[in-house]
Design a protein around this motif. Structure first.
Motif, mmCIF file in Angstrom:
data_model
loop_
_atom_site.group_PDB
_atom_site.id
_atom_site.type_symbol
_atom_site.label_atom_id
_atom_site.label_comp_id
_atom_site.label_asym_id
_atom_site.label_seq_id
_atom_site.Cartn_x
_atom_site.Cartn_y
_atom_site.Cartn_z
ATOM 1 N N SER A 241 17.602 -8.742 5.412
ATOM 2 C CA SER A 241 16.742 -8.739 4.223
ATOM 3 C C SER A 241 15.300 -9.109 4.534
ATOM 4 C CB SER A 241 17.308 -9.709 3.180
ATOM 5 O OG SER A 241 17.339 -11.031 3.693
ATOM 6 N N GLY A 242 14.965 -9.357 5.800
ATOM 7 C CA GLY A 242 13.582 -9.612 6.196
ATOM 8 C C GLY A 242 13.187 -11.053 6.381
ATOM 9 N N LEU A 243 14.114 -12.007 6.243
ATOM 10 C CA LEU A 243 13.805 -13.419 6.402
ATOM 11 C C LEU A 243 13.578 -13.753 7.873
ATOM 12 C CD1 LEU A 243 13.841 -16.223 4.788
ATOM 13 C CD2 LEU A 243 16.147 -16.474 5.758
ATOM 14 N N PRO A 244 12.463 -14.437 8.227
ATOM 15 C CA PRO A 244 12.254 -14.827 9.623
ATOM 16 C C PRO A 244 13.324 -15.808 10.104
ATOM 17 C CG PRO A 244 10.208 -14.998 8.371
ATOM 18 C CD PRO A 244 11.315 -14.810 7.374
ATOM 19 N N VAL A 245 13.784 -15.612 11.324
ATOM 20 C CA VAL A 245 14.774 -16.483 11.944
ATOM 21 C C VAL A 245 14.212 -16.965 13.279
ATOM 22 C CG1 VAL A 245 17.119 -16.666 12.870
ATOM 23 C CG2 VAL A 245 16.684 -15.278 10.831
ATOM 24 N N VAL A 246 13.995 -18.282 13.395
ATOM 25 C CA VAL A 246 13.433 -18.857 14.612
ATOM 26 C C VAL A 246 14.517 -19.658 15.318
ATOM 27 C CG1 VAL A 246 11.682 -20.389 15.585
ATOM 28 C CG2 VAL A 246 11.147 -18.999 13.566
ATOM 29 N N THR A 247 14.777 -19.330 16.575
ATOM 30 C CA THR A 247 15.773 -20.065 17.348
ATOM 31 C C THR A 247 15.112 -20.671 18.590
ATOM 32 O OG1 THR A 247 16.448 -18.098 18.597
ATOM 33 C CG2 THR A 247 17.644 -18.579 16.559
ATOM 34 N N ALA A 248 15.621 -21.834 18.977
ATOM 35 C CA ALA A 248 15.155 -22.521 20.180
ATOM 36 C C ALA A 248 16.375 -22.960 20.961
ATOM 37 C CB ALA A 248 14.286 -23.727 19.818
ATOM 38 N N VAL A 249 16.444 -22.590 22.218
ATOM 39 C CA VAL A 249 17.640 -22.836 23.021
ATOM 40 C C VAL A 249 17.256 -23.414 24.374
ATOM 41 C CG1 VAL A 249 19.773 -21.826 23.924
ATOM 42 C CG2 VAL A 249 18.687 -20.822 21.910
ATOM 43 N N ASP A 250 17.928 -24.471 24.744
ATOM 44 C CA ASP A 250 17.779 -25.001 26.093
ATOM 45 C C ASP A 250 18.335 -23.969 27.076
ATOM 46 O OD1 ASP A 250 18.779 -26.512 28.568
ATOM 47 O OD2 ASP A 250 17.665 -28.085 27.530
ATOM 48 N N PRO A 251 17.638 -23.691 28.187
ATOM 49 C CA PRO A 251 18.137 -22.689 29.132
ATOM 50 C C PRO A 251 19.562 -22.937 29.599
ATOM 51 C CG PRO A 251 15.894 -23.294 29.683
ATOM 52 C CD PRO A 251 16.332 -24.236 28.593
ATOM 53 N N LYS A 252 19.967 -24.213 29.665
ATOM 54 C CA LYS A 252 21.332 -24.516 30.085
ATOM 55 C C LYS A 252 22.372 -24.047 29.074
ATOM 56 C CE LYS A 252 20.010 -28.618 32.757
ATOM 57 N NZ LYS A 252 20.162 -30.107 32.879
ATOM 58 N N PHE A 275 26.156 -17.786 -2.208
ATOM 59 C CA PHE A 275 25.538 -18.977 -2.777
ATOM 60 C C PHE A 275 24.242 -18.703 -3.528
ATOM 61 C CE2 PHE A 275 27.402 -20.723 1.379
ATOM 62 C CZ PHE A 275 28.668 -20.827 0.806
ATOM 63 N N GLY A 276 23.730 -17.478 -3.459
ATOM 64 C CA GLY A 276 22.466 -17.158 -4.103
ATOM 65 C C GLY A 276 21.350 -17.039 -3.088
ATOM 66 N N PRO A 277 20.142 -16.727 -3.548
ATOM 67 C CA PRO A 277 19.025 -16.514 -2.629
ATOM 68 C C PRO A 277 18.811 -17.686 -1.685
ATOM 69 C CG PRO A 277 18.421 -15.874 -4.864
ATOM 70 C CD PRO A 277 19.760 -16.544 -4.959
ATOM 71 N N TYR A 278 18.525 -17.366 -0.418
ATOM 72 C CA TYR A 278 18.237 -18.405 0.563
ATOM 73 C C TYR A 278 17.048 -19.235 0.076
ATOM 74 C CZ TYR A 278 17.274 -20.567 5.110
ATOM 75 O OH TYR A 278 17.057 -21.474 6.120
ATOM 76 N N PRO A 279 17.133 -20.555 0.113
ATOM 77 C CA PRO A 279 16.129 -21.383 -0.566
ATOM 78 C C PRO A 279 14.845 -21.676 0.207
ATOM 79 C CG PRO A 279 17.916 -22.753 0.243
ATOM 80 C CD PRO A 279 18.305 -21.340 0.539
ATOM 81 N N PHE A 280 14.723 -21.211 1.448
ATOM 82 C CA PHE A 280 13.548 -21.550 2.246
ATOM 83 C C PHE A 280 12.889 -20.294 2.807
ATOM 84 C CE2 PHE A 280 16.591 -25.111 2.614
ATOM 85 C CZ PHE A 280 15.858 -26.048 1.901
ATOM 86 N N ALA A 281 11.716 -20.467 3.413
ATOM 87 C CA ALA A 281 10.927 -19.338 3.891
ATOM 88 C C ALA A 281 11.322 -18.875 5.283
ATOM 89 C CB ALA A 281 9.434 -19.682 3.869
ATOM 90 N N SER A 282 12.190 -19.605 5.959
ATOM 91 C CA SER A 282 12.689 -19.178 7.270
ATOM 92 C C SER A 282 14.026 -19.841 7.531
ATOM 93 C CB SER A 282 11.701 -19.529 8.394
ATOM 94 O OG SER A 282 11.608 -20.928 8.571
ATOM 95 N N ALA A 283 14.731 -19.301 8.492
ATOM 96 C CA ALA A 283 16.007 -19.865 8.938
ATOM 97 C C ALA A 283 15.946 -20.019 10.449
ATOM 98 C CB ALA A 283 17.164 -18.968 8.521
ATOM 99 N N GLY A 284 17.054 -20.461 11.043
ATOM 100 C CA GLY A 284 17.067 -20.581 12.490
ATOM 101 C C GLY A 284 18.108 -21.543 12.999
ATOM 102 N N ALA A 285 17.960 -21.918 14.267
ATOM 103 C CA ALA A 285 18.898 -22.840 14.908
ATOM 104 C C ALA A 285 18.275 -23.373 16.185
ATOM 105 C CB ALA A 285 20.223 -22.152 15.215
ATOM 106 N N ILE A 286 18.732 -24.558 16.584
ATOM 107 C CA ILE A 286 18.380 -25.158 17.866
ATOM 108 C C ILE A 286 19.685 -25.474 18.586
ATOM 109 C CG2 ILE A 286 17.299 -27.138 19.017
ATOM 110 C CD1 ILE A 286 15.427 -27.337 16.549
ATOM 111 N N VAL A 287 19.825 -25.007 19.824
ATOM 112 C CA VAL A 287 21.048 -25.237 20.597
ATOM 113 C C VAL A 287 20.677 -25.960 21.883
ATOM 114 C CG1 VAL A 287 23.110 -24.214 21.612
ATOM 115 C CG2 VAL A 287 22.030 -23.105 19.644
ATOM 116 N N VAL A 288 21.359 -27.075 22.131
ATOM 117 C CA VAL A 288 21.061 -27.906 23.300
ATOM 118 C C VAL A 288 22.353 -28.188 24.062
ATOM 119 C CG1 VAL A 288 19.068 -28.960 22.169
ATOM 120 C CG2 VAL A 288 21.318 -30.049 21.978
ATOM 121 N N PRO A 289 22.274 -28.631 25.297
ATOM 122 C CA PRO A 289 23.481 -28.998 26.039
ATOM 123 C C PRO A 289 24.278 -30.062 25.303
ATOM 124 C CG PRO A 289 21.619 -28.827 27.536
ATOM 125 C CD PRO A 289 21.059 -28.742 26.147
#
Length: 461
Positions: A241-252, A275-289
Motif C-alpha cells: 500500500s506504499g508505507l515506508p518500511v525501514v529495517t536495520a540488521v546486524d551483519p551477524k 485491525f484497521g489503518p496502520y497508525p504511523f507514518a512508517s514501519a520496520g524492524a531491528i534484528v540483532v544477535p
C-alpha cells in the motif's frame, strides 16, 4: 513485548511563549509538581504538574569509550501553577539546567531530578527546560531480572525501555500516560549507523562524524523509544500500500533474517486488514544477535528482535502492538494486559490463516496451560508479574470469550473500533470493557467477572 559506552548527553529544556501568555508570570505562586503519577506498580515513574508535548534529543556517542553527550529540548505544558517539577533520569551527571533560557536549580535524588525555575510557571503555559548532563549510561535491571535501558555492545549500543529503561539515556516523564512527539539526532563516527523511531529526517557528515536524524510525528510513550547504534545494514522498502518500511540488521543476523524481513511488508498489510489503518507514518524492524537482548520488544514503528526470536508469530505479535500498546497505550501499567492480549490473539489469528491452526485450538491450548491461571490478567500481583503468562494467554482468552459472546462481525467491529477510538491516546481496562459492551450492545459482565477478574480456571462454556 514478547513474553519475556563513553558518551555525554546535553539536554535542553526551555520555555516557549504562547500568544499573549508567558510560561512564568509575575505574581504566580506555584507548588512543586508531584514526583511520580502514582502508578499502582511504578508509583514514582512519570511526574505531575506538566504534560510533555515534544522531546528534541541531540545525542553524541562514541562507541569506543561508551560516553554519551547530547542536548535534549523538552517542550511541556504546565497543568498547574509550578514552582518546581521533576524529571526521571537514571545515572549520568547533570551539568546544568535552564528554564525559559534562564539558569535553574537542579537537584538529584536517586532517579529523580528536581528542577526549580527562577520564576514560577503558570498553569496552562508551555515551557522548555535545558538540562546538560554527561556520563556513561548503563542498563536498568527490572524486578524480574530482565535488562533494559542502555545495553552496550562491541560496536555500539542498543537502548530499550519497557517499562522504565528509557530514563537511562534521556530525562523526561517516563510513564506511558505522558506521550509526546520526538526528534532524535545521534552523532557517531562516520561509518557507524544510528537508527531510531519514525522517519529519517536527515544525515550529515562533518569532520569524520555523522549525525543521523529521526522524526516521530505521532505521539509515543517513552518506553517505546528505540536507539540502535553500531554496524547495521539499513534498508528501506515499501508495503504493497506504499508505507515506508525501514529495517536495520546486524551483519551477524543478516543472512538468517533475510527471508522473513523480505516478507515484513506483507505482514504489516495483513495486520492492517484485521485491525484497521496502520497508525504511523512508517514501519520496520531491528534484528540483532541473540546475545544482545533476551526478548523482542514492540518499540514504536521499529520493533527490535533477537535473532533467535525472529519468527513469524513473534513478528505478528510485535507488529500488532503498533495498534495495541503503541497507538492505544495503557493508562497505567495495570492495563498492560490490553497490550499483550491483543498481540497474543493476533498470533492465534495468524496461525489460523497461515498454519491451519484454528483459533479455537490456540484457545484450548492456552486453557490447558496451568501457568495462565496464576492470577487474573487485569490484576497482576505486582511489577514482577507484568509480563507473566496470564497477561498474555489468559488475556487472549478473554478476547476470545468476547468473540464467542458477540459473534465475529461485532467482535471485529470492536477490535477495529477500539484502535480507531483511542488512536494515539491512552486507555484503561474500564474503558475497554465499557466500549465492548457499548459497541456490541451486549452485557458482558459474565465474561469480565469470570475470565478477566475471576480466580482460578473456569469451566469452559
Amino acid at each position: 513485548m514478547e513474553p519475556r559506552a563513553a558518551v555525554r548527553i546535553v539536554v535542553a529544556l526551555g520555555v516557549l511563549v504562547l500568544a499573549g501568555c508567558t510560561a512564568g508570570s509575575v505574581g504566580v505562586r506555584g507548588e512543586p509538581g508531584a514526583a511520580g503519577v502514582r502508578d499502582p506498580y511504578f508509583p514514582r515513574l512519570g511526574n505531575g504538574g506538566y504534560d510533555v508535548q515534544h522531546y528534541d534529543l541531540a545525542l553524541d556517542y562514541d562507541p569506543a569509550t561508551g560516553r554519551l553527550d547530547g542536548t535534549a529540548e523538552i517542550t511541556a505544558r504546565a497543568t498547574q501553577d509550578l514552582s518546581a517539577f521533576h524529571l526521571d533520569l537514571h545515572g549520568l551527571t547533570v551539568e546544568s539546567a535552564t528554564v525559559d533560557g534562564r539558569r535553574a536549580a537542579a537537584n538529584r535524588a536517586g532517579d529523580e531530578l528536581t528542577v526549580r525555575p527562577r520564576q514560577d510557571i503558570e498553569d496552562g503555559s508551555r515551557f522548555r527546560t535545558v538540562i546538560r548532563y554527561s556520563g556513561f549510561p548503563r542498563p536498568v535491571t527490572d524486578s524480574d531480572d530482565a535488562h533494559e535501558g542502555w545495553l552496550r555492545s562491541p560496536s555500539g549500543a542498543l537502548a530499550v525501555g519497557e517499562p522504565s529503561g528509557s530514563m537511562a539515556w534521556f530525562p523526561g516523564s517516563h510513564h506511558p500516560s505522558d506521550k509526546a512527539t520526538y526528534d532524535i539526532a545521534v552523532t557517531v563516527p562516520k561509518g557507524v549507523q544510528a537508527v531510531s523511531n519514525g522517519e529519517r529526517a536527515g544525515e550529515r557528515t562533518v569532520g569524520g562524524r555523522t549525525t543521523h536524524s529521526w522524526h516521530s510525528a505521532e505521539p509515543m510513550a517513552s518506553y517505546l523509544a528505540i536507539l540502535a547504534v553500531g554496524d547495521l545494514r539499513v534498508t528501506t522498502s515499501r508495503t504493497p500500500s506504499g508505507l515506508p518500511v525501514v529495517t536495520a540488521v546486524d551483519p551477524k543476523a543478516a543472512k538468517a533474517s533475510a527471508d522473513l524481513l523480505g516478507e515484513l511488508p506483507d505482514y504489516v498489510d495483513w495486520c492492517a486488514r484485521h485491525f484497521g489503518p496502520y497508525p504511523f507514518a512508517s514501519a520496520g524492524a531491528i534484528v540483532v544477535p541473540s546475545e544482545r537482548i533476551g526478548y523482542a520488544l514492540e518499540t514504536q514503528t521499529r520493533p527490535v528482535f533477537p535473532l533467535d526470536q525472529f519468527d513469524g508469530t513473534t513478528l505478528v505479535h510485535e507488529l500488532a502492538h503498533q495498534w495495541f500498546g503503541n497507538s492505544v497505550s495503557p493508562e497505567s501499567w495495570r492495563d498492560i494486559w490490553l497490550n499483550e492480549s491483543f498481540a497474543t490473539y493476533a498470533e492465534w489469528m495468524w496461525r489460523e490463516d497461515f498454519e491451519d491452526v484454528p483459533v479455537e485450538d490456540s484457545f484450548e491450548a492456552a486453557y490447558e496451560d496451568d501457568e495462565n491461571w496464576a492470577f487474573p490478567p487485569a490484576e497482576p500481583p505486582g511489577p514482577d508479574d507484568l509480563f507473566a503468562s496470564p497477561v498474555y494467554g489468559r488475556g487472549a482468552m478473554v478476547l476470545h470469550q468476547v468473540r464467542e459472546a458477540v459473534g465475529d462481525d461485532a467482535f471485529f467491529r470492536i477490535v477495529r473500533g477500539w484502535a480507531a477510538e483511542h488512536r494515539h491516546g491512552n486507555a484503561s481496562t474500564d474503558d475497554f470493557t465499557a466500549y465492548a459492551e457499548e459497541r456490541s450492545g451486549k452485557d458482558l459482565s459474565e465474561v469480565w467477572d469470570v475470565w478477566l477478574y475471576g480466580d482460578g480456571r473456569p469451566e469452559t462454556p
